[in-house]
Design an enzyme around this catalytic site. Structure first.
Site, PDB file in Angstrom:
ATOM      1  N   ASN A   1       1.003  -1.175   0.064  1.00 39.71           N
ATOM      2  CA  ASN A   1      -0.146   0.218  -0.047  1.00 39.71           C
ATOM      3  C   ASN A   1       0.806   1.204  -0.141  1.00 39.71           C
ATOM      4  OD1 ASN A   1      -1.185   2.113   1.047  1.00 39.71           O
ATOM      5  ND2 ASN A   1      -3.111   0.982   1.888  1.00 39.71           N
TER       6      ASN A   1
ATOM      7  N   HIS B   1       1.068   6.245   1.882  1.00 42.62           N
ATOM      8  CA  HIS B   1       1.807   7.180   2.919  1.00 42.62           C
ATOM      9  C   HIS B   1       2.815   7.987   1.889  1.00 42.62           C
ATOM     10  CE1 HIS B   1       0.279   5.562   6.462  1.00 42.62           C
ATOM     11  NE2 HIS B   1       1.106   4.896   6.917  1.00 42.62           N
TER      12      HIS B   1
ATOM     13  N   HIS C   1      -5.943   3.523  -1.529  1.00 41.77           N
ATOM     14  CA  HIS C   1      -7.138   3.872  -1.011  1.00 41.77           C
ATOM     15  C   HIS C   1      -7.441   5.198  -1.366  1.00 41.77           C
ATOM     16  CE1 HIS C   1      -9.800   4.245   2.962  1.00 41.77           C
ATOM     17  NE2 HIS C   1     -10.503   4.543   1.950  1.00 41.77           N
TER      18      HIS C   1
ATOM     19  N   ARG D   1      -7.336  12.853   1.252  1.00 44.62           N
ATOM     20  CA  ARG D   1      -6.145  13.205   1.954  1.00 44.62           C
ATOM     21  C   ARG D   1      -5.094  13.007   1.539  1.00 44.62           C
ATOM     22  NH1 ARG D   1      -7.479   9.835   7.220  1.00 44.62           N
ATOM     23  NH2 ARG D   1      -9.559  10.631   7.266  1.00 44.62           N
TER      24      ARG D   1
ATOM     25  N   GLU E   1      -8.553   0.513  -2.766  1.00 45.06           N
ATOM     26  CA  GLU E   1      -9.255   0.094  -1.692  1.00 45.06           C
ATOM     27  C   GLU E   1     -10.543   1.499  -1.591  1.00 45.06           C
ATOM     28  OE1 GLU E   1      -7.796   0.765   2.211  1.00 45.06           O
ATOM     29  OE2 GLU E   1      -6.348  -0.871   1.777  1.00 45.06           O
TER      30      GLU E   1
ATOM     31  N   THR F   1      -7.945   3.253   8.231  1.00 48.21           N
ATOM     32  CA  THR F   1      -9.305   2.407   8.350  1.00 48.21           C
ATOM     33  C   THR F   1      -9.502   1.539   9.766  1.00 48.21           C
ATOM     34  OG1 THR F   1      -8.811   1.971   6.152  1.00 48.21           O
ATOM     35  CG2 THR F   1     -10.771   0.708   7.033  1.00 48.21           C
TER      36      THR F   1
ATOM     37  N   HIS G   1      -3.407  -5.226   7.704  1.00 50.87           N
ATOM     38  CA  HIS G   1      -3.621  -4.005   8.668  1.00 50.87           C
ATOM     39  C   HIS G   1      -2.772  -4.091   9.987  1.00 50.87           C
ATOM     40  CE1 HIS G   1      -5.023  -0.377  10.402  1.00 50.87           C
ATOM     41  NE2 HIS G   1      -5.639   0.082   9.111  1.00 50.87           N
ATOM     42  N   GLY G   2      -1.807  -3.151   9.944  1.00 50.57           N
ATOM     43  CA  GLY G   2      -0.954  -3.229  11.097  1.00 50.57           C
ATOM     44  C   GLY G   2       0.312  -4.268  11.053  1.00 50.57           C
TER      45      GLY G   2
ATOM     46  N   HIS H   1       2.222   0.675   6.137  1.00 53.08           N
ATOM     47  CA  HIS H   1       2.757   1.558   7.046  1.00 53.08           C
ATOM     48  C   HIS H   1       4.238   1.215   7.413  1.00 53.08           C
ATOM     49  CE1 HIS H   1       2.908   4.659  10.267  1.00 53.08           C
ATOM     50  NE2 HIS H   1       3.676   3.813  10.806  1.00 53.08           N
TER      51      HIS H   1
END
Ligand code: PXP
Length: 237
Positions: free
Chosen positions: A7, A10, A43, A49, A70, A101, A191-192, A214
């Site tokens: 992803n 960032h 996303h 943003r 996404e 999210t 996620h994470g 991330h």
């Protein structure tokens, strides 16, 4: 082996912080692919943003692996997806105030709406994944609304404060993966996930793909993006 999709949101977050045109998530996506990523995830949020329409449009033409868009299931973004035809879309809950999210989709509470979106995507040849918590109720609902994939939310596992909590969350994910497989769904997860907690999830052999952003971008600041992706790939293996 589980595939790794990166992803690149960032990268766009950093660009938007300055309001200029670098760093470019399109260039980041190319570096991730060269390092061995099997897919790119972005996303396109309603509030724009980070990722912008221009990013998705260019990525649609440049990504050589697989572009996973996404998105919240709202009409404006649905129209963009139908026009650009990413390789797949992942429907997520989207709240303006959240930093990322936060939870999985409440599929059972919006079956008609989601079934409608999935059927429009299917007509356009776009497979749909639903981002859900590791919960059998959501898996049943995802099956009923015609999803091709579910993406199991690994956030609670990743945020676990101790081994007991992590083991409990891992068991829920493992059970959800089995239940989704039994139901005939394809399975992604994410996620994470980071360099310490990914290997255990990657070892669940029914998961097709992990979606990680991330942790890879955080490491890329110090080690470089190519190296950060290769190290995560090694953990997936
Ligand atoms: N999967 C989904 C559905 C997400 O919303 C996100 C965050 O954008 C990720 C995976 C990646 O999470 P992380 O950036 O924590 O790796």
């Amino acid at each position: 082996m589980v595939k790794l999709a990166i992803n690149v949101d960032h990268v766009a977050t950093l660009r938007q912080a300055r309001g200029i045109d670098e760093p470019d998530p399109v260039l980041a996506a190319g570096i991730c692919e060269l390092a061995g990523a099997a897919g790119i995830v972005v996303h396109l949020r309603e509030d724009r943003r980070h990722i912008q329409d221009r990013d998705v449009e260019i990525l649609r033409r440049t990504v050589k692996t697989k572009l996973n868009l996404e998105m919240g299931a709202n009409e404006e973004i649905i129209q963009i997806a139908l026009r650009l035809k990413p390789d797949m879309v992942t429907l997520v809950p989207e709240k303006r105030q959240e930093l990322t999210t936060e939870g999985g989709l409440e599929v059972a509470g919006q079956m008609d709406h989601l079934a409608g979106v999935i059927s429009r995507m299917r007509d356009a040849g776009i497979p749909v994944s639903l981002f859900i918590n590791p919960d059998s109720r959501q898996i049943d609902a995802a099956t009923k609304v015609g999803a091709t994939f579910v993406e199991i939310h690994t956030g609670r596992y990743s945020d676990a404060k101790n081994d007991t909590e992590q083991n409990r969350e891992f068991a829920l994910i493992a059970a959800a993966v089995n239940a989704a497989h039994e139901a005939g769904l394809k399975i992604n997860a994410g996620h994470g996930l980071n360099y310490l907690n990914t290997a255990r999830i990657a070892a669940l052999d029914k998961i097709e793909e992990l979606s990680i952003g991330h942790a890879v971008m955080a490491r890329a600041i110090f080690a470089g993006l190519d190296q950060a992706v290769r190290e995560m790939l090694a953990l997936c293996r």
